[in-house]
Enzyme design. Sequence first.
Site, PDB file in Angstrom:
ATOM      1  N   LYS A  22      -4.315   8.120   4.514  1.00 43.02           N
ATOM      2  CA  LYS A  22      -3.167   7.221   4.758  1.00 43.02           C
ATOM      3  C   LYS A  22      -1.799   7.858   4.478  1.00 43.02           C
ATOM      4  O   LYS A  22      -0.791   7.166   4.326  1.00 43.02           O
ATOM      5  CB  LYS A  22      -3.262   5.894   3.963  1.00 43.02           C
ATOM      6  N   THR A  25      -2.148  11.558   8.342  1.00 41.71           N
ATOM      7  CA  THR A  25      -3.129  12.443   8.990  1.00 41.71           C
ATOM      8  C   THR A  25      -3.000  12.400  10.515  1.00 41.71           C
ATOM      9  O   THR A  25      -2.973  13.451  11.178  1.00 41.71           O
ATOM     10  CB  THR A  25      -4.561  11.982   8.613  1.00 41.71           C
ATOM     11  N   HIS A  86      -9.722  15.871   4.322  1.00 36.41           N
ATOM     12  CA  HIS A  86      -9.148  15.104   3.202  1.00 36.41           C
ATOM     13  C   HIS A  86      -9.574  15.732   1.873  1.00 36.41           C
ATOM     14  O   HIS A  86      -9.325  15.161   0.811  1.00 36.41           O
ATOM     15  CB  HIS A  86      -9.660  13.664   3.216  1.00 36.41           C
ATOM     16  N   ARG A 108       2.628  11.704   0.588  1.00 38.82           N
ATOM     17  CA  ARG A 108       3.470  10.531   0.841  1.00 38.82           C
ATOM     18  C   ARG A 108       3.762   9.843  -0.485  1.00 38.82           C
ATOM     19  O   ARG A 108       2.972   9.954  -1.438  1.00 38.82           O
ATOM     20  CB  ARG A 108       2.672   9.593   1.761  1.00 38.82           C
ATOM     21  N   SER A 116      -0.534   1.285   2.330  1.00 36.78           N
ATOM     22  CA  SER A 116      -1.169   1.605   3.605  1.00 36.78           C
ATOM     23  C   SER A 116      -2.686   1.553   3.471  1.00 36.78           C
ATOM     24  O   SER A 116      -3.385   0.980   4.322  1.00 36.78           O
ATOM     25  CB  SER A 116      -0.708   2.995   4.071  1.00 36.78           C
ATOM     26  N   TYR A 175       5.738  13.092   3.957  1.00 35.94           N
ATOM     27  CA  TYR A 175       5.842  12.174   5.105  1.00 35.94           C
ATOM     28  C   TYR A 175       7.295  11.738   5.286  1.00 35.94           C
ATOM     29  O   TYR A 175       7.826  11.728   6.406  1.00 35.94           O
ATOM     30  CB  TYR A 175       4.934  10.961   4.821  1.00 35.94           C
ATOM     31  N   ARG A 243      -0.101   1.171  11.889  1.00 32.34           N
ATOM     32  CA  ARG A 243       0.307  -0.136  11.336  1.00 32.34           C
ATOM     33  C   ARG A 243       1.805  -0.267  11.541  1.00 32.34           C
ATOM     34  O   ARG A 243       2.268  -0.721  12.549  1.00 32.34           O
ATOM     35  CB  ARG A 243      -0.106  -0.248   9.857  1.00 32.34           C
ATOM     36  N   LYS A 244       2.599   0.232  10.568  1.00 33.68           N
ATOM     37  CA  LYS A 244       4.056   0.138  10.710  1.00 33.68           C
ATOM     38  C   LYS A 244       4.700   1.507  10.891  1.00 33.68           C
ATOM     39  O   LYS A 244       5.747   1.629  11.520  1.00 33.68           O
ATOM     40  CB  LYS A 244       4.654  -0.520   9.469  1.00 33.68           C
TER      41      LYS A 244
HETATM   42  P1  A3P Z   1       1.370   2.540   7.437  1.00 31.40           P
HETATM   43  O1  A3P Z   1       0.098   1.845   7.052  1.00 31.40           O
HETATM   44  O2  A3P Z   1       2.342   2.614   6.294  1.00 31.40           O
HETATM   45  O3  A3P Z   1       1.997   1.996   8.662  1.00 31.40           O
HETATM   46  P2  A3P Z   1      -3.392   8.297   8.245  1.00 31.40           P
HETATM   47  O4  A3P Z   1      -3.103   8.787   9.626  1.00 31.40           O
HETATM   48  O5  A3P Z   1      -3.429   9.372   7.206  1.00 31.40           O
HETATM   49  O6  A3P Z   1      -4.576   7.397   8.230  1.00 31.40           O
HETATM   50  O7  A3P Z   1      -2.131   7.422   7.816  1.00 31.40           O
HETATM   51  C1  A3P Z   1      -1.876   6.192   8.397  1.00 31.40           C
HETATM   52  C2  A3P Z   1      -0.417   5.857   8.193  1.00 31.40           C
HETATM   53  O8  A3P Z   1       0.378   6.682   9.038  1.00 31.40           O
HETATM   54  C3  A3P Z   1      -0.111   4.434   8.576  1.00 31.40           C
HETATM   55  O9  A3P Z   1       0.996   4.061   7.762  1.00 31.40           O
HETATM   56  C4  A3P Z   1       0.266   4.596  10.041  1.00 31.40           C
HETATM   57  O10 A3P Z   1       0.988   3.511  10.560  1.00 31.40           O
HETATM   58  C5  A3P Z   1       1.095   5.865   9.970  1.00 31.40           C
HETATM   59  N1  A3P Z   1       1.194   6.579  11.239  1.00 31.40           N
HETATM   60  C6  A3P Z   1       0.257   6.706  12.215  1.00 31.40           C
HETATM   61  N2  A3P Z   1       0.732   7.417  13.217  1.00 31.40           N
HETATM   62  C7  A3P Z   1       2.009   7.759  12.920  1.00 31.40           C
HETATM   63  C8  A3P Z   1       3.031   8.484  13.600  1.00 31.40           C
HETATM   64  N3  A3P Z   1       2.821   8.974  14.794  1.00 31.40           N
HETATM   65  N4  A3P Z   1       4.210   8.622  12.980  1.00 31.40           N
HETATM   66  C9  A3P Z   1       4.436   8.097  11.762  1.00 31.40           C
HETATM   67  N5  A3P Z   1       3.508   7.393  11.065  1.00 31.40           N
HETATM   68  C10 A3P Z   1       2.301   7.226  11.629  1.00 31.40           C
END
Ligand code: A3P
Length: 277
Positions: A22, A25, A86, A108, A116, A175, A243-244
């Site tokens: 989160k 990745t 991971h 992050r 997240s 991040y 998500r956001k």
């Molecule tokens: P949030 O839950 O804060 O929105 P991972 O890819 O390690 O699983 O992390 C997921 C987090 O990265 C989520 O954060 C997701 O929304 C965000 N995320 C996914 N794609 C992204 C992108 N292209 N740019 C920025 N953040 C991104």
Amino acid sequence: MMLIHDHFKPRPTDIILSTSPKCGTTWLRALNFAILNRNSYDFDNNHPLFSSNPRDLVLFFEGYIQEGGSTSFIESLPSPRLLSSHLPFSLFPNSITSSSCRFVYVCRNPKDAFVSMWHFMNKLRGRMELPPLAIEHAFDLFCNGVSLNGPFWDHVLGYWKASLESPNKVLFLKYEDVKRETSAYVRKMAEFLDLPFSADEENQGIVEKIVNLCSFENLSNLDVNKVVNKAIFHKIQNPEFFRKGQVGDWVNHLTLEMTEILDQITQEKFQGTGLSF
Ligand code: A3P
């Protein structure tokens, strides 16, 4: 881990994209795939990121091995291999950490990483018809180091220390920094991988094309990342990776007390390391 130790044969050209879950990745995979393959695809038309989630373009190698994937497939991948992991740095075998393969690590702010993860886990639990996990319970687990791939802070510190000792081997990114100055960090990643952008590429705006292609807004709105695939319903679904995509959403979820506790743990763990959030 044992399979990786016993069977994985690193190559000096391997690039391992590493994160605590989160922490970005999906974004890291997309950016590095786009950087590495920038001469192979058209950014406006046939780019694989339009039709595939980044996880399908960059092999999550311990997950693949854990699910019974064959190491011969990993062997068959052309160099340079882009792999995602991971695993904490300390758990990689010497054959990898002492070889000349490179790591790009993204961490992050722990408060956003926690929020997240809490949302993500509850999405998965909902799909498995399990009751949601209360944020208070999830918070206690996180603070006590009960996280996927070990305590969050240890994960970060392992890569942080490795990046200080071997800056040419481990590129350590946040991040929040990448979000603020994505173009600058795309250039930094490309340089780290010995693939700097040429003047010609700069003139063609390739850096900006990569930034736009991999942006949260673009990726999260693609059909491939919006649709739930019923054929692999037991697996994490593409929409669940988005998500956001914002910095600081923790303010909407953590109480003042939780904020103080997390800040204090972070301060204690990172004290004297030169790392802060
Ligand atoms: P949030 O839950 O804060 O929105 P991972 O890819 O390690 O699983 O992390 C997921 C987090 O990265 C989520 O954060 C997701 O929304 C965000 N995320 C996914 N794609 C992204 C992108 N292209 N740019 C920025 N953040 C991104």
